[in-house]
Scaffold this active site. Structure first.
Site, PDB file in Angstrom:
ATOM      1  N   CYS A   1       0.837  -1.204   0.000  1.00 44.19           N
ATOM      2  CA  CYS A   1       0.000   0.000   0.000  1.00 44.19           C
ATOM      3  C   CYS A   1       0.871   1.254   0.000  1.00 44.19           C
ATOM      4  O   CYS A   1       0.653   2.189  -0.781  1.00 44.19           O
ATOM      5  CB  CYS A   1      -0.925  -0.041   1.225  1.00 44.19           C
ATOM      6  SG  CYS A   1      -2.124   1.295   1.284  1.00 44.19           S
ATOM      7  N   CYS A   2       1.904   1.281   0.882  1.00 38.85           N
ATOM      8  CA  CYS A   2       2.799   2.439   0.916  1.00 38.85           C
ATOM      9  C   CYS A   2       3.537   2.606  -0.416  1.00 38.85           C
ATOM     10  O   CYS A   2       3.782   3.733  -0.856  1.00 38.85           O
ATOM     11  CB  CYS A   2       3.831   2.288   2.037  1.00 38.85           C
ATOM     12  SG  CYS A   2       3.254   2.748   3.679  1.00 38.85           S
TER      13      CYS A   2
ATOM     14  N   CYS B   1      -3.406   3.792   9.571  1.00 40.02           N
ATOM     15  CA  CYS B   1      -2.131   3.270  10.063  1.00 40.02           C
ATOM     16  C   CYS B   1      -1.556   4.132  11.181  1.00 40.02           C
ATOM     17  O   CYS B   1      -0.354   4.076  11.460  1.00 40.02           O
ATOM     18  CB  CYS B   1      -1.117   3.178   8.919  1.00 40.02           C
ATOM     19  SG  CYS B   1      -1.668   2.092   7.601  1.00 40.02           S
TER      20      CYS B   1
ATOM     21  N   CYS C   1       7.484   4.223   5.933  1.00 46.21           N
ATOM     22  CA  CYS C   1       6.663   3.983   4.755  1.00 46.21           C
ATOM     23  C   CYS C   1       7.528   3.606   3.560  1.00 46.21           C
ATOM     24  O   CYS C   1       7.042   3.061   2.581  1.00 46.21           O
ATOM     25  CB  CYS C   1       5.831   5.209   4.428  1.00 46.21           C
ATOM     26  SG  CYS C   1       6.809   6.673   4.076  1.00 46.21           S
TER      27      CYS C   1
HETATM   28 FE1  SF4 Z   1      -1.356   2.696   2.963  1.00 44.39          FE
HETATM   29 FE2  SF4 Z   1      -1.022   2.913   5.598  1.00 44.39          FE
HETATM   30 FE3  SF4 Z   1       1.044   3.319   3.938  1.00 44.39          FE
HETATM   31 FE4  SF4 Z   1      -0.965   5.085   4.090  1.00 44.39          FE
HETATM   32  S1  SF4 Z   1       0.530   4.561   5.707  1.00 44.39           S
HETATM   33  S2  SF4 Z   1      -0.011   4.364   2.233  1.00 44.39           S
HETATM   34  S3  SF4 Z   1      -2.749   3.690   4.385  1.00 44.39           S
HETATM   35  S4  SF4 Z   1      -0.069   1.374   4.304  1.00 44.39           S
END
Ligand code: SF4
Length: 267
Positions: free
Chosen positions: A137-138, A225, A249
């Site tokens: 996701c990041c 998160c 991240c």
């Molecule tokens: Fe995705 Fe969480 Fe990363 Fe944001 S911090 S991009 S919601 S995994």
């Protein structure tokens, strides 16, 4: 350019660079600057970078203490754009803070958005990818948009500080980083600052914390998160809580996922 009191000027060697010959120069320049600037005030470091690096940018998460770096920028180089990773998953408070602070400081903020909206990501990868694979996701919502944006710049600054996490303890004030085959200068003007110094600066200049910072969120990222932490707990304990080992991240990591610890000289 030496810090001799005059505003640093763009280093002409940047202009002569071809796509294949920038590695040695930028790595040498970063190593020299890291030694020269280590004990310099943050505003001089930022001024050096904004003056010497032709296409320079600052990235900000508009988190708890982001007002410090942005206030310094507004004083020494307000023309430098600020990149904000608008993941689509921020707290509403973050988006309001971003708008208010940019207006107050007179800064130009560029929102970087992922290729897919949150809904499109869910269609392709399932709901709440962050709860199953936060690295993926990041990568989609933060690191890829930043990497793409950095194609247009020669260097950037962040608010990373050594005292924030063990992984950041050896962050150089200036380093050379490779992005998609190009070398860029990465600058951390606040790298030596501790929490007390940050708080003192915010008070001295009557700058706001992120509104959630006083509600138990000392480190703030995307809403799914970021959890509240108890008093006395590690300030970053609320980030990716439940995912052992994930503390970043990825935008401050090397391409292979490891932490960049030193600026290397050309070899
Ligand atoms: Fe995705 Fe969480 Fe990363 Fe944001 S911090 S991009 S919601 S995994």
């Amino acid at each position: 350019a030496a810090l001799d009191g005059a505003r640093p000027r763009p280093d002409d060697r940047f202009r002569a660079l071809g796509p294949d010959d920038d590695s040695a120069f930028i790595r040498l320049m970063a190593a020299e600057a890291a030694a020269t600037l280590e004990d310099k005030p943050a505003d001089r470091i930022l001024e050096w970078a904004a003056g010497v690096v032709p296409r320079f940018v600052v990235t900000s998460s508009f988190g708890a203490e982001s007002a410090v770096l942005l206030h310094l920028l507004s004083r020494v180089a307000p023309e430098v754009p600020v990149l904000f990773l608008d993941t689509g998953l921020h707290f509403d408070e973050t988006l309001r803070f971003r708008a208010d602070l940019a207006r107050r400081l007179g800064l130009s903020v560029v929102d970087l958005r992922p290729e897919r909206s949150v809904a499109q990501q869910a269609l392709r990868h399932g709901d709440a990818l962050w709860s199953r694979d936060p690295d993926a996701c990041c990568a989609m919502r933060k690191t890829t948009p930043l990497r793409t944006a950095l194609h247009s710049f020669d260097g950037w600054a962040t608010g990373v500080r050594r005292s924030q996490t063990p992984e950041r303890a050896a962050t150089p004030v200036v380093e050379a980083r490779e992005h998609d085959g190009r070398w860029l200068v990465k600058v951390a003007p606040l790298v030596t600052w501790d929490d007390d110094r940050v708080d003192a600066y915010l008070r001295e200049h009557d700058l706001p914390h992120h509104p959630l910072a006083d509600q138990g969120y000392p480190s703030i990222g995307c809403a799914p998160c970021t959890a509240r932490v108890a008093p006395g707990q590690d300030p970053r304990a609320g980030r990716w809580a439940g995912f052992d080992g994930k503390t970043e991240c990825g935008i401050h990591l090397a391409d292979d996922g490891t932490v960049v610890r030193t600026t290397t000289t050309p070899g």
